[in-house]
Design an enzyme around this catalytic site. Structure first.
Site, PDB file in Angstrom:
ATOM      1  N   TYR A 155       0.833  -1.206   0.000  1.00 32.52           N
ATOM      2  CA  TYR A 155       0.000   0.000   0.000  1.00 32.52           C
ATOM      3  C   TYR A 155       0.870   1.260   0.000  1.00 32.52           C
ATOM      4  O   TYR A 155       0.661   2.184  -0.792  1.00 32.52           O
ATOM      5  CB  TYR A 155      -0.904  -0.015   1.233  1.00 32.52           C
ATOM      6  CG  TYR A 155      -1.885   1.128   1.284  1.00 32.52           C
ATOM      7  CD1 TYR A 155      -2.975   1.171   0.412  1.00 32.52           C
ATOM      8  CD2 TYR A 155      -1.740   2.161   2.200  1.00 32.52           C
ATOM      9  CE1 TYR A 155      -3.880   2.216   0.450  1.00 32.52           C
ATOM     10  CE2 TYR A 155      -2.643   3.216   2.246  1.00 32.52           C
ATOM     11  CZ  TYR A 155      -3.708   3.236   1.373  1.00 32.52           C
ATOM     12  OH  TYR A 155      -4.601   4.283   1.411  1.00 32.52           O
TER      13      TYR A 155
HETATM   14  N1  LIG Z   1      -9.923   5.514   4.485  1.00 32.92           N
HETATM   15  C1  LIG Z   1      -8.656   5.778   4.741  1.00 32.92           C
HETATM   16  O1  LIG Z   1      -8.204   5.667   5.882  1.00 32.92           O
HETATM   17  C2  LIG Z   1      -7.749   6.270   3.655  1.00 32.92           C
HETATM   18  C3  LIG Z   1      -6.578   6.965   4.013  1.00 32.92           C
HETATM   19  C4  LIG Z   1      -5.723   7.408   2.996  1.00 32.92           C
HETATM   20  C5  LIG Z   1      -6.035   7.160   1.684  1.00 32.92           C
HETATM   21  N2  LIG Z   1      -7.175   6.473   1.375  1.00 32.92           N
HETATM   22  C6  LIG Z   1      -7.447   6.207  -0.028  1.00 32.92           C
HETATM   23  O2  LIG Z   1      -8.677   6.784  -0.360  1.00 32.92           O
HETATM   24  C7  LIG Z   1      -9.274   6.050  -1.421  1.00 32.92           C
HETATM   25  C8  LIG Z   1     -10.693   5.686  -1.040  1.00 32.92           C
HETATM   26  O3  LIG Z   1     -10.647   4.886   0.127  1.00 32.92           O
HETATM   27  P1  LIG Z   1     -11.941   4.631   1.013  1.00 32.92           P
HETATM   28  O4  LIG Z   1     -11.521   4.692   2.419  1.00 32.92           O
HETATM   29  O5  LIG Z   1     -13.068   5.471   0.541  1.00 32.92           O
HETATM   30  O6  LIG Z   1     -12.184   3.082   0.659  1.00 32.92           O
HETATM   31  P2  LIG Z   1     -13.548   2.280   0.411  1.00 32.92           P
HETATM   32  O7  LIG Z   1     -13.169   0.846   0.484  1.00 32.92           O
HETATM   33  O8  LIG Z   1     -14.623   2.803   1.307  1.00 32.92           O
HETATM   34  O9  LIG Z   1     -13.934   2.689  -1.097  1.00 32.92           O
HETATM   35  C9  LIG Z   1     -13.123   2.321  -2.175  1.00 32.92           C
HETATM   36  C10 LIG Z   1     -13.996   2.158  -3.399  1.00 32.92           C
HETATM   37  O10 LIG Z   1     -13.140   1.782  -4.487  1.00 32.92           O
HETATM   38  C11 LIG Z   1     -13.796   0.798  -5.254  1.00 32.92           C
HETATM   39  N3  LIG Z   1     -12.843  -0.031  -5.980  1.00 32.92           N
HETATM   40  C12 LIG Z   1     -11.970  -0.938  -5.501  1.00 32.92           C
HETATM   41  N4  LIG Z   1     -11.322  -1.541  -6.503  1.00 32.92           N
HETATM   42  C13 LIG Z   1     -11.786  -0.983  -7.658  1.00 32.92           C
HETATM   43  C14 LIG Z   1     -11.507  -1.210  -9.031  1.00 32.92           C
HETATM   44  N5  LIG Z   1     -10.635  -2.148  -9.417  1.00 32.92           N
HETATM   45  N6  LIG Z   1     -12.156  -0.456  -9.940  1.00 32.92           N
HETATM   46  C15 LIG Z   1     -13.065   0.480  -9.562  1.00 32.92           C
HETATM   47  N7  LIG Z   1     -13.388   0.705  -8.266  1.00 32.92           N
HETATM   48  C16 LIG Z   1     -12.746  -0.026  -7.330  1.00 32.92           C
HETATM   49  C17 LIG Z   1     -14.547  -0.038  -4.210  1.00 32.92           C
HETATM   50  O11 LIG Z   1     -15.607  -0.800  -4.796  1.00 32.92           O
HETATM   51  C18 LIG Z   1     -15.042   1.034  -3.255  1.00 32.92           C
HETATM   52  O12 LIG Z   1     -16.320   1.499  -3.600  1.00 32.92           O
HETATM   53  C19 LIG Z   1      -8.372   4.845  -1.664  1.00 32.92           C
HETATM   54  O13 LIG Z   1      -7.527   5.124  -2.751  1.00 32.92           O
HETATM   55  C20 LIG Z   1      -7.586   4.748  -0.396  1.00 32.92           C
HETATM   56  O14 LIG Z   1      -6.342   4.125  -0.580  1.00 32.92           O
HETATM   57  C21 LIG Z   1      -8.017   6.028   2.315  1.00 32.92           C
END
Ligand SMILES: NC(=O)c1ccc[n+]([C@@H]2O[C@H](COP(=O)([O-])OP(=O)(O)OC[C@H]3O[C@@H](n4cnc5c(N)ncnc54)[C@H](O)[C@@H]3O)[C@@H](O)[C@H]2O)c1
Length: 248
Positions: A155
């Site tokens: 990651y």
């Molecule tokens: N939540 C956190 O703590 C956090 C912190 C830093 C960065 N992020 C980043 O923010 C972004 C969103 O995270 P989140 O917390 O909303 O996660 P989440 O799991 O709630 O949502 C992620 C979404 O991405 C979709 N997804 C996954 N694989 C996919 C693919 N191959 N094609 C299309 N869609 C796909 C999933 O279906 C889901 O709806 C991510 O890139 C994550 O790495 C999250």
């Protein structure tokens, strides 16, 4: 809530069916944009779009499929006009393991979705932004991409790649009115937490000087400004959402 004017703009938010992406979709819709959610979970994307309102549309898109992403961009433009805002929030955390124990298939999956998926969306949308002479792009990286979290090497490495990809593209597009920036959030409580251990969640919270998780609406607030016409100078940059954790 501050008013951001996105009237007349067409936005794509990958991973917008839930979590951080969904909060961005809500904020964009409230700001007047037409929004397409591109998410591999097409059913959830459709439900989210229905719940937010008539200006939000859903498309089942797997960002690892370069041809599928290119086709989605063409279909979205045919339906709503040229895409001038792109946010790449689709991403996965992958499991927690020491680097030397990291399963090869999990490593590849994290890279395919987080890095290749972001690249596929950028390459599908940028040419029409160049043709329009206008665009606003925000990629979603992570504080892990700056610091390298232990037990999350795939990651962390994938998000470092997203940061560098964003900086490269920002420079390539700097002569146009196209801004390309990335955000580096600390942990926000979304369903992505289901992929990681409680120990790792506790580690991430302990690292945040504000002493709480980030709220998804706080991410959406920053992204809405970054995607507005008012963000006319800053590009190729990394925007902090780490609650005091980042020191650079
Ligand atoms: N939540 C956190 O703590 C956090 C912190 C830093 C960065 N992020 C980043 O923010 C972004 C969103 O995270 P989140 O917390 O909303 O996660 P989440 O799991 O709630 O949502 C992620 C979404 O991405 C979709 N997804 C996954 N694989 C996919 C693919 N191959 N094609 C299309 N869609 C796909 C999933 O279906 C889901 O709806 C991510 O890139 C994550 O790495 C999250």
């Amino acid at each position: 809530m501050n008013q951001i004017d996105l009237n007349g703009h067409v936005a794509v938010v990958t991973g917008g069916a839930q979590g951080i992406g969904q909060a961005i979709v809500e904020r964009f819709a409230a700001s007047g944009a037409i929004v397409e959610i591109w998410d591999v979970d097409g059913e959830l994307a459709a439900e989210t779009a229905r719940n937010i309102g008539a200006t939000v549309h859903a498309r089942a898109v797997d960002v690892t499929d370069a041809e599928g992403v290119a086709a989605a961009a063409k279909a979205a433009e045919a339906a709503h006009g040229p895409i001038d805002i792109l946010v790449t929030s689709a991403g996965v955390a992958g499991p927690n393991h020491k680097t030397w124990d990291y399963p090869l298939d999990a490593w590849t999956r994290v890279m395919r979705i987080n890095v290749d998926g972001t690249f596929h969306c950028l390459r599908a949308v940028v040419p029409s932004m160049i043709a329009q002479g206008y665009g606003r792009i925000v990629t979603v990286a992570s504080i892990a991409g700056k610091e390298g979290n232990p037990n999350a090497s795939a990651y962390s490495a994938s998000k470092a790649a997203v940061i560098a990809l964003t900086k490269s593209l920002g420079k390539e597009l700097a002569q146009y009115d196209i801004a390309v920036n990335t955000i580096t959030p600390a942990a926000a409580r979304t369903r992505i937490f289901e992929q990681i251990t409680q120990e790792h969640i506790d580690f991430m919270l302990a690292k945040i000087p504000r002493g709480r998780f980030l709220e998804t609406r706080e991410v959406a607030s920053m992204v809405a400004w970054l995607c507005s016409a008012e963000n006319s100078f800053t590009t190729g940059a990394v925007f902090d959402l780490s609650g005091g954790r980042a020191t650079y």
